[in-house]
Write a protein that holds these residues in place. Sequence first.
Motif, short mmCIF file in Angstrom:
data_model
loop_
_atom_site.label_atom_id
_atom_site.label_comp_id
_atom_site.label_asym_id
_atom_site.label_seq_id
_atom_site.Cartn_x
_atom_site.Cartn_y
_atom_site.Cartn_z
N ARG A 78 0.73 -1.23 0.15
CA ARG A 78 0.00 0.07 0.15
C ARG A 78 0.82 1.12 -0.08
N GLN A 79 0.73 1.96 -0.94
CA GLN A 79 1.37 3.26 -1.05
C GLN A 79 3.04 2.78 -1.11
N GLY A 80 3.52 1.67 -1.73
CA GLY A 80 4.79 1.21 -1.98
C GLY A 80 5.31 0.79 -0.97
N LYS A 81 4.56 0.34 0.21
CA LYS A 81 5.27 -0.09 1.47
C LYS A 81 4.47 -1.39 1.76
N VAL A 82 5.40 -2.40 1.93
CA VAL A 82 4.71 -3.62 2.31
C VAL A 82 3.97 -3.81 3.49
N GLN A 83 2.92 -4.48 3.56
CA GLN A 83 1.98 -4.74 4.72
C GLN A 83 1.97 -5.83 5.28
N TYR A 84 2.46 -6.09 6.40
CA TYR A 84 2.64 -7.20 7.15
C TYR A 84 1.47 -8.12 7.13
N GLU A 85 0.16 -7.38 7.46
CA GLU A 85 -1.02 -8.29 7.56
C GLU A 85 -1.38 -9.03 6.02
N ALA A 88 1.32 -11.79 5.59
CA ALA A 88 1.15 -13.08 6.48
C ALA A 88 0.23 -13.90 5.90
N LYS A 89 -0.73 -13.33 4.99
CA LYS A 89 -1.81 -14.17 4.32
C LYS A 89 -1.51 -15.05 3.13
N GLU A 90 -0.11 -14.63 2.61
CA GLU A 90 0.26 -15.17 1.25
C GLU A 90 0.47 -16.62 1.46
N PRO A 91 0.27 -17.67 0.59
CA PRO A 91 0.43 -18.94 0.85
C PRO A 91 1.71 -19.51 1.40
N GLN A 92 2.62 -18.55 0.57
CA GLN A 92 3.97 -19.21 0.93
C GLN A 92 4.40 -19.01 2.44
N PHE A 93 3.81 -17.78 2.93
CA PHE A 93 4.09 -17.31 4.38
C PHE A 93 3.69 -18.82 5.24
N LEU A 119 12.59 -5.46 17.98
CA LEU A 119 11.48 -4.36 17.64
C LEU A 119 11.75 -3.76 16.24
N ASP A 120 12.83 -3.89 15.69
CA ASP A 120 13.28 -3.26 14.53
C ASP A 120 13.15 -4.05 13.34
N CYS A 121 12.79 -5.11 13.56
CA CYS A 121 12.78 -6.30 12.50
C CYS A 121 11.51 -7.05 12.30
N HIS A 122 11.33 -7.41 11.08
CA HIS A 122 9.99 -8.33 10.66
C HIS A 122 10.17 -9.77 11.24
N ARG A 123 11.39 -10.05 11.73
CA ARG A 123 11.76 -11.54 12.36
C ARG A 123 10.73 -11.77 13.70
N ALA A 124 10.51 -10.37 14.15
CA ALA A 124 9.66 -10.36 15.45
C ALA A 124 8.24 -9.82 15.33
N VAL A 125 8.40 -8.82 14.75
CA VAL A 125 7.12 -8.11 14.52
C VAL A 125 6.03 -8.86 13.61
N LEU A 126 6.64 -9.58 12.56
CA LEU A 126 5.81 -10.31 11.57
C LEU A 126 5.72 -11.77 11.98
N VAL A 127 7.11 -12.41 11.86
CA VAL A 127 7.21 -13.78 11.88
C VAL A 127 6.92 -14.44 13.28
N ALA A 128 7.95 -14.08 14.23
CA ALA A 128 7.69 -14.69 15.62
C ALA A 128 6.36 -14.46 16.26
N ARG A 129 5.83 -13.17 15.87
CA ARG A 129 4.54 -12.88 16.49
C ARG A 129 3.42 -14.09 16.02
N ARG A 130 3.55 -14.40 14.99
CA ARG A 130 2.45 -15.74 14.45
C ARG A 130 2.97 -16.65 15.01
N GLY A 184 4.64 -2.14 12.66
CA GLY A 184 4.93 -2.75 11.21
C GLY A 184 4.95 -1.63 9.98
N GLU A 185 4.10 -0.79 10.15
CA GLU A 185 4.13 0.43 9.29
C GLU A 185 5.35 1.42 9.42
N GLN A 186 6.24 1.63 10.52
CA GLN A 186 7.18 2.11 10.96
C GLN A 186 8.49 1.38 10.36
#
Length: 205
Positions: A78-85, A88-93, A119-130, A184-186
Motif C-alpha cells: 500500500r503506497q509502496g510499503k509492504v503490509q505485514y498483515e 502474512a496471508k500469502e500461501p508461501q508464508f 522490535l526493529d525487525c520483521h523476524r519479531a513483528v511479523l514472523v515470531a508474532r504468528r 509494522g508501518e514504521q
Amino acid sequence: MSVLFTVGHSTHPIEVFVGLLKQHGITALADVRSHPYSRHFPQYSQEALKAALAREQIAYVFLGKELGARSENPACYRQGKVQYELLAKEPQFAVGLERLRAGIERFRITLMCAEKDPLDCHRAVLVARRVFESGTPVEHIHADGHLEKHAEMEARMLDLLKMSDADMFRSREEILVDAYRIRGEQIAYEDEAMLKEESGDRRPG
C-alpha cells in the motif's frame, strides 16, 4: 515445550555471533532475510555464513522466500510499503511457518535477520508474532547474550509506542493488534517500483 529463538547478526564479528548461538544451544539457523547477502558485513553473506555455521555443526536453512520482509506480489503493498498483515496471508508464508513448526520439533532453531533489536525487525513483528500466537514460546537473543521473552518484547513495544494495555473498552489482545500494525508501518520495507505501479504509472502507451 519447544522454543523458537530469534537473533539479529548486527555488526558482530562472526566469532561473536557464533558464540551467541552456542551460548543458547542453537542447532539450526533459519535465515529470513529476503536477500541473504551483506555488502558491509560479508561474513553474513549466505555462503560465508553457511560455512561458518557448518564448522560448528549448526544447520542452515534459507526461508527468505517464504518468511522474508519483502514480496514480489503488488497486492501486498500500500503506497509502496509492504503490509505485514497482507504478507502474512500469502500461501508461501503459511508454508514457511509450517516448516518452522516441523523444524522446532527436531532442532533448537533461531530465526536470523540483520537488525540488532527485534522490535526493529520483521523476524519479531511479523514472523515470531504468528508463532507465538499459535502457542509456541519465543525468546529473542540480544547482542549482549541476554534473552527477552516475546511477551516482554510486546510490553516494550507498547512502551515505545506510548500505548497502554489498560483500557476499559478493549482487551490487551486488541491493543496489541493495533501496536503491531503501527510498528509494522514504521519498519516495513518500501519499494519505489511498487509505489509507481500503484499510483498509476500504468498509463496506456
